[in-house]
Scaffold this active site. Structure first.
Site, PDB file in Angstrom:
ATOM      1  N   LEU A 253       0.820  -1.218   0.000  1.00  0.00           N
ATOM      2  CA  LEU A 253       0.000   0.000   0.000  1.00  0.00           C
ATOM      3  C   LEU A 253       0.849   1.261   0.000  1.00  0.00           C
ATOM      4  O   LEU A 253       0.440   2.298  -0.503  1.00  0.00           O
ATOM      5  CB  LEU A 253      -0.921   0.002   1.223  1.00  0.00           C
TER       6      LEU A 253
ATOM      7  N   GLY B  89       7.521   4.243   3.777  1.00  0.00           N
ATOM      8  CA  GLY B  89       8.032   5.495   4.311  1.00  0.00           C
ATOM      9  C   GLY B  89       9.226   5.237   5.201  1.00  0.00           C
ATOM     10  O   GLY B  89       9.814   4.143   5.207  1.00  0.00           O
TER      11      GLY B  89
ATOM     12  N   PHE C  54       9.422   4.757   8.299  1.00  0.00           N
ATOM     13  CA  PHE C  54       9.250   3.820   9.403  1.00  0.00           C
ATOM     14  C   PHE C  54       8.908   2.411   8.933  1.00  0.00           C
ATOM     15  O   PHE C  54       8.733   1.523   9.746  1.00  0.00           O
ATOM     16  CB  PHE C  54       8.162   4.326  10.355  1.00  0.00           C
ATOM     17  N   GLY C  55       8.813   2.187   7.639  1.00  0.00           N
ATOM     18  CA  GLY C  55       8.549   0.840   7.173  1.00  0.00           C
ATOM     19  C   GLY C  55       7.629   0.812   5.970  1.00  0.00           C
ATOM     20  O   GLY C  55       7.359   1.831   5.336  1.00  0.00           O
ATOM     21  N   ARG C  56       7.145  -0.386   5.670  1.00  0.00           N
ATOM     22  CA  ARG C  56       6.265  -0.608   4.523  1.00  0.00           C
ATOM     23  C   ARG C  56       4.909  -1.114   5.018  1.00  0.00           C
ATOM     24  O   ARG C  56       4.831  -1.814   6.027  1.00  0.00           O
ATOM     25  CB  ARG C  56       6.884  -1.608   3.561  1.00  0.00           C
ATOM     26  N   VAL C  57       3.863  -0.758   4.299  1.00  0.00           N
ATOM     27  CA  VAL C  57       2.508  -1.136   4.689  1.00  0.00           C
ATOM     28  C   VAL C  57       1.906  -2.026   3.602  1.00  0.00           C
ATOM     29  O   VAL C  57       1.958  -1.687   2.413  1.00  0.00           O
ATOM     30  CB  VAL C  57       1.616   0.102   4.905  1.00  0.00           C
TER      31      VAL C  57
ATOM     32  N   LYS D 257       1.765  -3.080   8.899  1.00  0.00           N
ATOM     33  CA  LYS D 257       2.945  -2.238   8.765  1.00  0.00           C
ATOM     34  C   LYS D 257       4.160  -2.982   9.299  1.00  0.00           C
ATOM     35  O   LYS D 257       4.161  -3.470  10.428  1.00  0.00           O
ATOM     36  CB  LYS D 257       2.765  -0.924   9.535  1.00  0.00           C
TER      37      LYS D 257
ATOM     38  N   ASP E  15       2.735  13.529  15.027  1.00  0.00           N
ATOM     39  CA  ASP E  15       2.991  13.407  13.585  1.00  0.00           C
ATOM     40  C   ASP E  15       1.687  13.588  12.795  1.00  0.00           C
ATOM     41  O   ASP E  15       1.331  12.769  11.959  1.00  0.00           O
ATOM     42  CB  ASP E  15       3.618  12.049  13.273  1.00  0.00           C
TER      43      ASP E  15
END
Length: 431
Positions: A124, A127, A129-132, A147, A243
Site C-alpha cells: 500500500l 516510508g 518507518f517501514g512498509r505497509v 505495517k 505526527d
C-alpha cells in the site's frame, strides 16, 4: 542286501524331509541312482555353484535391506529438518516480559498468509518507518493493513511493543484501530484496520481524478479534531500524537476521517508532566515541526505540539498545497508564512484551493484559514486547546479576531466557550 523282493518292476524315487515346528532350508546338490551296482556321483562340482548362489542371494537381500533402511532414515531426517526450518520461519519470539501484552499479539504465520508473503502486489505504501501491506487475516477474514518496521535495538523493541500495546486499547471512531502487533527477530509488525479510501493527501494532491469536495474536507477536519481531543483529554492517559499530517489521516468507506500511524506517539498521565517511554529519536515531519524544536532542538511531548501540527494540517486542506514547496516563489514557499501575508494584506480568501473552483462555503473556508493561523502560533503558550479548536469548527464558539499586525485579540467573552481559555496575547509575526 537284495531288495528284489521289495521293489516293483516300475517305481518312482523321490525325497521328503521334515523338521517339525521349525523351519529349515535343505538343498540337494547332486544325486545318482542305479538299479544295478553302486550309485556314485558323476560330479561334485555341481555343489559349488549352488552354495555360491545361496550366499550371493542372501548377501543381496541383506544389502538391499540395509540400503532401503538408510534411504528411509535419510528421508525422515530431511523431513524433520524441513519442518524445523518451516517452524523457525514462522516462529514468534515471546519473552516473559511480553506476556502481559499477549491479547494484542498476532502470529507471524497468520500475517504472512494474510499478505501473501508480503508481496509487492499487496504493497500500500512505504516510508521512513517501514512498509505497509494490505491483507486479509485467515482467522476471521478481516481486511487489515500490516505495517512492517525494522528496529535496531532490543531495548527499543521492548519499549515500542509496550507503547503500541497501550495504544492498542484506544477506542474512538476517528482513530485508526490498532488490532495487534507481532515481533519476529528485529522486525515489528503493526496490524491496523484497512481503510478502503486511502489517505487524505492522495485525495487532495497528485492530480486526483476527482476533486475532493469541500463538504468532505470540512467533515474530515472535524473528525481529526475530535480524535485529537480524545487523545489529549478523554482517554485514561494523555496521548500526544506528534505526527499529524494529511498522509496520516485515512478515510474509511464512508469518507470518515481517522487519524492513524502512532509510531511517534507518547503517553503520560493527565496530572503529570510529559514523561513517557522513548519510542523514537526523531519527531514529526518537515513543515509540521513546531518552531521551538527548530530553534532550541528541544520539544516536550505536550498537546501544544499537536495543536501546531493540526494548524498546519488545517491550512494544508484548505489551501490544497503542501506545507513546504521549494518549486514556488520564495514568498510562497512556506505555506503558513504565505497565508499570514495574505491575511495581513486583507486577501486571506486567495489562499483557498483553486481546484475547488469556488465551490465551498465561504464562512467555513475563512474559519478554517483563521483557525489554522491561530493553532500554528509560533509561541506554544499562545496556542489554543483541541477542545476549543473543535468547538470553533463546530460553530459552538467564535474564532478570535485578528488585527493587521498579527496580534490576536480575544474580543468575544470567554464564557461562550465550554472550556474557557486563559487570557492570552498571541503574536503571529510573519517572516
Amino acid at each position: 542286501m537284495s531288495l528284489s523282493n521289495i521293489l516293483e518292476e516300475e517305481m518312482y524315487v523321490g525325497f521328503s524331509a521334515a523338521t517339525g515346528n521349525l523351519y529349515d532350508e535343505n538343498y540337494i546338490a547332486a544325486w545318482s541312482f542305479t538299479t544295478n551296482g553302486d550309485a556314485s556321483f558323476k560330479s561334485l562340482e555341481l555343489c559349488v555353484p549352488i552354495t555360491q548362489r545361496k550366499s550371493k542371494s542372501s548377501n543381496s537381500r541383506l544389502i538391499a535391506g540395509i540400503t532401503t533402511a538408510c534411504v528411509l532414515l535419510l528421508l525422515v531426517v530431511v523431513a524433520a529438518l524441513l519442518v524445523r526450518l518451516k517452524r523457525k520461519q514462522y516462529r514468534d519470539i515471546i519473552e516473559e516480559w511480553e506476556m502481559e501484552y499477549w491479547p494484542h499479539r498476532s502470529k507471524y504465520k497468520d500475517l504472512h498468509i494474510a499478505t501473501r508473503g508480503f508481496g509487492e502486489d499487496g504493497l500500500l505504501g512505504s516510508g521512513g518507518f517501514g512498509r505497509v501491506y494490505r491483507g486479509v487475516l485467515p482467522t476471521n477474514s478481516l481486511q487489515v493493513a500490516v505495517k512492517c518496521i525494522l528496529r535496531e535495538t532490543e531495548e527499543g523493541i521492548k519499549e515500542f511493543i509496550a507503547e503500541i500495546s497501550s495504544l492498542g486499547r484506544l477506542q474512538h471512531r476517528n482513530l485508526v484501530q490498532i488490532r495487534s502487533f507481532c515481533r519476529r527477530v528485529k522486525q515489528l509488525f503493526i496490524v491496523y484496520d484497512y481503510m478502503p479510501n486511502g489517505s487524505l493527501n492522495k485525495k487532495i494532491f497528485g492530480k486526483p481524478k476527482m476533486v475532493f469536495e469541500w463538504v468532505h474536507r470540512y467533515k474530515v477536519l472535524k473528525d481529526v479534531a475530535a480524535g485529537l481531543l480524545y487523545l489529549h483529554e478523554e482517554w485514561e492517559q494523555r496521548v500526544v500524537h506528534r505526527d499529524i499530517k494529511s498522509s496520516n489521516v485515512l478515510l474509511d468507506a464512508e469518507l470518515n476521517g481517522k487519524l492513524g500511524d502512532f509510531g511517534l506517539a507518547r503517553l503520560y498521565e493527565h496530572n503529570k508532566n510529559s514523561h513517557t517511554t522513548r519510542v523514537v529519536s526523531t519527531m514529526g515531519t518537515l513543515g509540521y515541526i513546531v518552531p521551538e524544536l527548530i530553534h532550541t532542538g528541544k520539544a516536550s511531548a505536550v498537546p501544544a505540539t499537536d495543536v501546531f501540527s493540526f494548524g498546519i494540517f488545517l491550512l494544508e486542506v484548505a489551501c490544497g498545497r503542501k506545507p513546504v514547496e521549494p518549486s514556488l516563489q520564495p514568498e510562497q514557499m512556506i505555506m503558513v508564512d504565505w497565508v499570514r501575508e495574505l491575511y495581513a494584506a486583507g486577501t486571506l480568501m486567495d489562499a483557498a484551493d483553486p481546484n475547488l473552483g469556488g465551490q465551498y462555503v465561504e464562512s467555513e473556508m475563512e474559519r478554517v484559514l483563521k483557525l489554522g493561523l491561530l493553532c500554528s502560533n509560533p509561541q506554544p503558550e499562545g496556542r489554543i486547546s483541541m477542545r476549543q479548536a473543535l468547538q470553533i469548527l463546530e460553530e459552538e464558539a467564535p474564532i478570535p479576531g485578528f488585527d493587521a499586525t498579527f496580534h490576536l485579540e480575544i474580543n468575544e467573552p470567554t464564557s461562550t466557550l465550554k472550556s474557557p481559555p486563559n487570557s492570552i496575547s498571541i503574536s503571529l509575526e510573519g517572516r
